[in-house]
Scaffold this motif. Sequence first.
Motif, PDB file in Angstrom:
ATOM      1  N   ASP A   1       0.829  -1.201   0.000  1.00 15.64           N
ATOM      2  CA  ASP A   1       0.000   0.000   0.000  1.00 15.64           C
ATOM      3  C   ASP A   1       0.865   1.254   0.000  1.00 15.64           C
ATOM      4  OD1 ASP A   1      -2.097   1.824   0.257  1.00 15.64           O
ATOM      5  OD2 ASP A   1      -2.158   1.621   2.436  1.00 15.64           O
ATOM      6  N   ARG A   2       1.849   1.307   0.878  1.00 19.65           N
ATOM      7  CA  ARG A   2       2.705   2.492   0.971  1.00 19.65           C
ATOM      8  C   ARG A   2       3.513   2.694  -0.303  1.00 19.65           C
ATOM      9  NH1 ARG A   2       3.603   0.065   6.147  1.00 19.65           N
ATOM     10  NH2 ARG A   2       2.501   1.178   7.808  1.00 19.65           N
ATOM     11  N   ALA A   3       4.033   1.611  -0.857  1.00 18.35           N
ATOM     12  CA  ALA A   3       4.832   1.716  -2.083  1.00 18.35           C
ATOM     13  C   ALA A   3       3.985   2.219  -3.249  1.00 18.35           C
ATOM     14  CB  ALA A   3       5.445   0.357  -2.421  1.00 18.35           C
ATOM     15  N   LEU A   4       2.763   1.702  -3.381  1.00 17.46           N
ATOM     16  CA  LEU A   4       1.882   2.141  -4.464  1.00 17.46           C
ATOM     17  C   LEU A   4       1.499   3.606  -4.308  1.00 17.46           C
ATOM     18  CD1 LEU A   4      -0.470  -0.955  -4.861  1.00 17.46           C
ATOM     19  CD2 LEU A   4       1.271  -0.163  -6.465  1.00 17.46           C
ATOM     20  N   MET A   5       1.257   4.052  -3.077  1.00 15.54           N
ATOM     21  CA  MET A   5       0.895   5.445  -2.855  1.00 15.54           C
ATOM     22  C   MET A   5       2.069   6.387  -3.135  1.00 15.54           C
ATOM     23  SD  MET A   5      -2.287   5.673  -2.290  1.00 15.54           S
ATOM     24  CE  MET A   5      -2.332   4.406  -3.587  1.00 15.54           C
ATOM     25  N   ILE A   6       3.288   5.945  -2.820  1.00 17.51           N
ATOM     26  CA  ILE A   6       4.464   6.758  -3.131  1.00 17.51           C
ATOM     27  C   ILE A   6       4.640   6.881  -4.642  1.00 17.51           C
ATOM     28  CG2 ILE A   6       6.987   6.832  -3.013  1.00 17.51           C
ATOM     29  CD1 ILE A   6       6.794   5.596  -0.236  1.00 17.51           C
ATOM     30  N   LEU A   7       4.514   5.761  -5.345  1.00 19.00           N
ATOM     31  CA  LEU A   7       4.611   5.800  -6.804  1.00 19.00           C
ATOM     32  C   LEU A   7       3.504   6.653  -7.417  1.00 19.00           C
ATOM     33  CD1 LEU A   7       5.518   2.064  -7.576  1.00 19.00           C
ATOM     34  CD2 LEU A   7       7.030   4.060  -7.656  1.00 19.00           C
ATOM     35  N   SER A   8       2.303   6.566  -6.857  1.00 20.31           N
ATOM     36  CA  SER A   8       1.186   7.371  -7.362  1.00 20.31           C
ATOM     37  C   SER A   8       1.456   8.855  -7.153  1.00 20.31           C
ATOM     38  CB  SER A   8      -0.110   6.975  -6.644  1.00 20.31           C
ATOM     39  OG  SER A   8      -0.442   5.632  -6.900  1.00 20.31           O
ATOM     40  N   LEU A   9       1.998   9.202  -5.995  1.00 19.74           N
ATOM     41  CA  LEU A   9       2.319  10.603  -5.726  1.00 19.74           C
ATOM     42  C   LEU A   9       3.379  11.120  -6.685  1.00 19.74           C
ATOM     43  CD1 LEU A   9       1.894  13.081  -3.947  1.00 19.74           C
ATOM     44  CD2 LEU A   9       3.636  12.172  -2.388  1.00 19.74           C
ATOM     45  N   ILE A  10       4.357  10.284  -6.995  1.00 24.44           N
ATOM     46  CA  ILE A  10       5.384  10.679  -7.966  1.00 24.44           C
ATOM     47  C   ILE A  10       4.755  10.909  -9.340  1.00 24.44           C
ATOM     48  CG2 ILE A  10       7.440   9.907  -9.197  1.00 24.44           C
ATOM     49  CD1 ILE A  10       8.266   8.415  -6.659  1.00 24.44           C
ATOM     50  N   GLY A  11       3.866   9.997  -9.748  1.00 23.13           N
ATOM     51  CA  GLY A  11       3.209  10.146 -11.046  1.00 23.13           C
ATOM     52  C   GLY A  11       2.367  11.398 -11.139  1.00 23.13           C
ATOM     53  N   VAL A  12       1.652  11.725 -10.053  1.00 23.54           N
ATOM     54  CA  VAL A  12       0.821  12.930 -10.041  1.00 23.54           C
ATOM     55  C   VAL A  12       1.682  14.188 -10.083  1.00 23.54           C
ATOM     56  CG1 VAL A  12      -0.802  14.248  -8.643  1.00 23.54           C
ATOM     57  CG2 VAL A  12      -1.088  11.784  -8.874  1.00 23.54           C
ATOM     58  N   SER A  13       2.864  14.128  -9.505  1.00 27.28           N
ATOM     59  CA  SER A  13       3.705  15.316  -9.364  1.00 27.28           C
ATOM     60  C   SER A  13       4.531  15.634 -10.601  1.00 27.28           C
ATOM     61  CB  SER A  13       4.645  15.136  -8.165  1.00 27.28           C
ATOM     62  OG  SER A  13       3.927  14.859  -6.975  1.00 27.28           O
ATOM     63  N   ILE A  14       4.710  14.667 -11.498  1.00 25.87           N
ATOM     64  CA  ILE A  14       5.550  14.896 -12.682  1.00 25.87           C
ATOM     65  C   ILE A  14       4.772  15.684 -13.725  1.00 25.87           C
ATOM     66  CG2 ILE A  14       6.777  13.791 -14.576  1.00 25.87           C
ATOM     67  CD1 ILE A  14       7.328  11.435 -12.808  1.00 25.87           C
ATOM     68  N   PRO A  15       5.260  16.847 -14.150  1.00 26.16           N
ATOM     69  CA  PRO A  15       4.575  17.607 -15.213  1.00 26.16           C
ATOM     70  C   PRO A  15       4.561  16.827 -16.531  1.00 26.16           C
ATOM     71  CG  PRO A  15       6.191  18.971 -14.059  1.00 26.16           C
ATOM     72  CD  PRO A  15       6.437  17.554 -13.635  1.00 26.16           C
ATOM     73  N   VAL A  16       3.451  16.881 -17.227  1.00 26.10           N
ATOM     74  CA  VAL A  16       3.319  16.128 -18.477  1.00 26.10           C
ATOM     75  C   VAL A  16       4.336  16.593 -19.507  1.00 26.10           C
ATOM     76  CG1 VAL A  16       1.780  15.647 -20.411  1.00 26.10           C
ATOM     77  CG2 VAL A  16       0.889  15.608 -18.086  1.00 26.10           C
ATOM     78  N   PHE A  17       4.548  17.903 -19.606  1.00 26.01           N
ATOM     79  CA  PHE A  17       5.461  18.406 -20.635  1.00 26.01           C
ATOM     80  C   PHE A  17       6.902  17.981 -20.336  1.00 26.01           C
ATOM     81  CE2 PHE A  17       5.187  21.736 -17.426  1.00 26.01           C
ATOM     82  CZ  PHE A  17       6.507  22.092 -17.224  1.00 26.01           C
ATOM     83  N   TRP A  18       7.278  17.923 -19.050  1.00 26.65           N
ATOM     84  CA  TRP A  18       8.627  17.490 -18.696  1.00 26.65           C
ATOM     85  C   TRP A  18       8.819  16.008 -19.006  1.00 26.65           C
ATOM     86  CZ3 TRP A  18      10.655  13.851 -15.339  1.00 26.65           C
ATOM     87  CH2 TRP A  18      12.025  13.942 -15.088  1.00 26.65           C
ATOM     88  N   LEU A  19       7.843  15.198 -18.624  1.00 21.64           N
ATOM     89  CA  LEU A  19       7.924  13.768 -18.896  1.00 21.64           C
ATOM     90  C   LEU A  19       7.957  13.508 -20.392  1.00 21.64           C
ATOM     91  CD1 LEU A  19       7.938  10.916 -17.722  1.00 21.64           C
ATOM     92  CD2 LEU A  19       5.435  10.965 -17.738  1.00 21.64           C
ATOM     93  N   GLY A  20       7.172  14.267 -21.149  1.00 19.10           N
ATOM     94  CA  GLY A  20       7.178  14.114 -22.593  1.00 19.10           C
ATOM     95  C   GLY A  20       8.514  14.481 -23.219  1.00 19.10           C
ATOM     96  N   GLU A  21       9.124  15.562 -22.742  1.00 16.25           N
ATOM     97  CA  GLU A  21      10.428  15.966 -23.269  1.00 16.25           C
ATOM     98  C   GLU A  21      11.497  14.933 -22.940  1.00 16.25           C
ATOM     99  OE1 GLU A  21      11.138  18.143 -25.294  1.00 16.25           O
ATOM    100  OE2 GLU A  21       9.549  19.631 -25.280  1.00 16.25           O
ATOM    101  N   VAL A  22      11.448  14.383 -21.725  1.00 17.88           N
ATOM    102  CA  VAL A  22      12.408  13.342 -21.359  1.00 17.88           C
ATOM    103  C   VAL A  22      12.211  12.103 -22.240  1.00 17.88           C
ATOM    104  CG1 VAL A  22      13.106  11.747 -19.530  1.00 17.88           C
ATOM    105  CG2 VAL A  22      12.678  14.144 -18.990  1.00 17.88           C
ATOM    106  N   ALA A  23      10.935  11.740 -22.471  1.00 17.50           N
ATOM    107  CA  ALA A  23      10.654  10.589 -23.343  1.00 17.50           C
ATOM    108  C   ALA A  23      11.175  10.830 -24.749  1.00 17.50           C
ATOM    109  CB  ALA A  23       9.154  10.311 -23.359  1.00 17.50           C
ATOM    110  N   ASN A  24      10.998  12.049 -25.257  1.00 14.95           N
ATOM    111  CA  ASN A  24      11.514  12.369 -26.593  1.00 14.95           C
ATOM    112  C   ASN A  24      13.039  12.335 -26.622  1.00 14.95           C
ATOM    113  OD1 ASN A  24       9.031  12.698 -27.803  1.00 14.95           O
ATOM    114  ND2 ASN A  24       8.941  14.899 -27.434  1.00 14.95           N
TER     115      ASN A  24
END
Length: 323
Positions: free
Chosen positions: A131-154
């Motif tokens: 439970d704690r691990a999933l919530m930490i990962l979820s918080l990280i996912g919510v906190s990452i800006p879409v444009f930043w993640l997209g630029e890193v992926a590119n």
Amino acid sequence: MLAAMSFRLGQMVLVMFGISVVAFLIFFATPGADPSARIAGRNASQETLIQVRHDFGLDRPLPVQYGLMMNRLFVRRDLTSFVNRGQRVIPAVTGAIPVTLSLVGGAAVLWVLGGLVVGVLAGATRGTFIDRALMILSLIGVSIPVFWLGEVANLLTQSRWHDTWLFSWVPPLGYIPLTTDPWGWFKALVIPWFTLATLYVGLYGRVLRASLIEMMQEDFIRTARAKGIGERRVLHHGLRTSLVAFVTMFGLDFGALVGGGALLTEVVFGLQGVGKLTYEALQTLDLPMILATVIYASFFVVMANFVVDVVFVFIDPRARDVR
């Protein structure tokens, strides 16, 4: 039930009419704004401005202007851009819709499945390491800006590791029509899908977990356990009722994203969808294009609300008794 749905459809029509009126007044009737000056161009003479106002009906009363604009937009469908002369607004918007639908539809499948897995697993293992691990990962996912993640992926897929076996299959940025090349369509959108879905997987997972934990404390759950019903069936009943908040969020988010809310993802990955089309129109103050995209976005948001109301009836039996 049929009467209630008919009533909701009538409300949708009224809402869409109100939105079209407000959007028209904002873009074409704001004090100090003169659309004819944008059409005629800089340093246009008064004679030219008068001729433009007459040709576009801008010298008539506002109700007449509104009627002419809606007629050209939805009936005749010949309303053209004020910036790109000769470009028809409706074909431009309808041409961008498949791109946005492809992006949001694929991402929605990922975030719904991911949100369900994260929410149910975290709720069922409340207080444990999982439970704690999933919530930490979820918080990280919510906190990452879409444009930043997209630029890193590119950066990784288009530059650094593009020539390696890991990402050599990734095509250049852009959209490939599904009807032209289904496999190419999938390859062009799979990275944008995961980029857009990352935020919503974490968000939906956290919301579903909280709703599920709250629902498992209800009296009907205690009664089911007292009757000796297995924990899996108890969890199933609790999950079905907990999905009300999940479905509400999905309807609103899907409608907003299809209506242009996926702007950042479209810009980062070079997808000419409705969001990017709206962004370009705002940069040039292309009023007909902005008006069309605003009404289009509003339609999807209103329609999403209607679909959510219908789905509620099947998810939560209590909603069938609401008058």
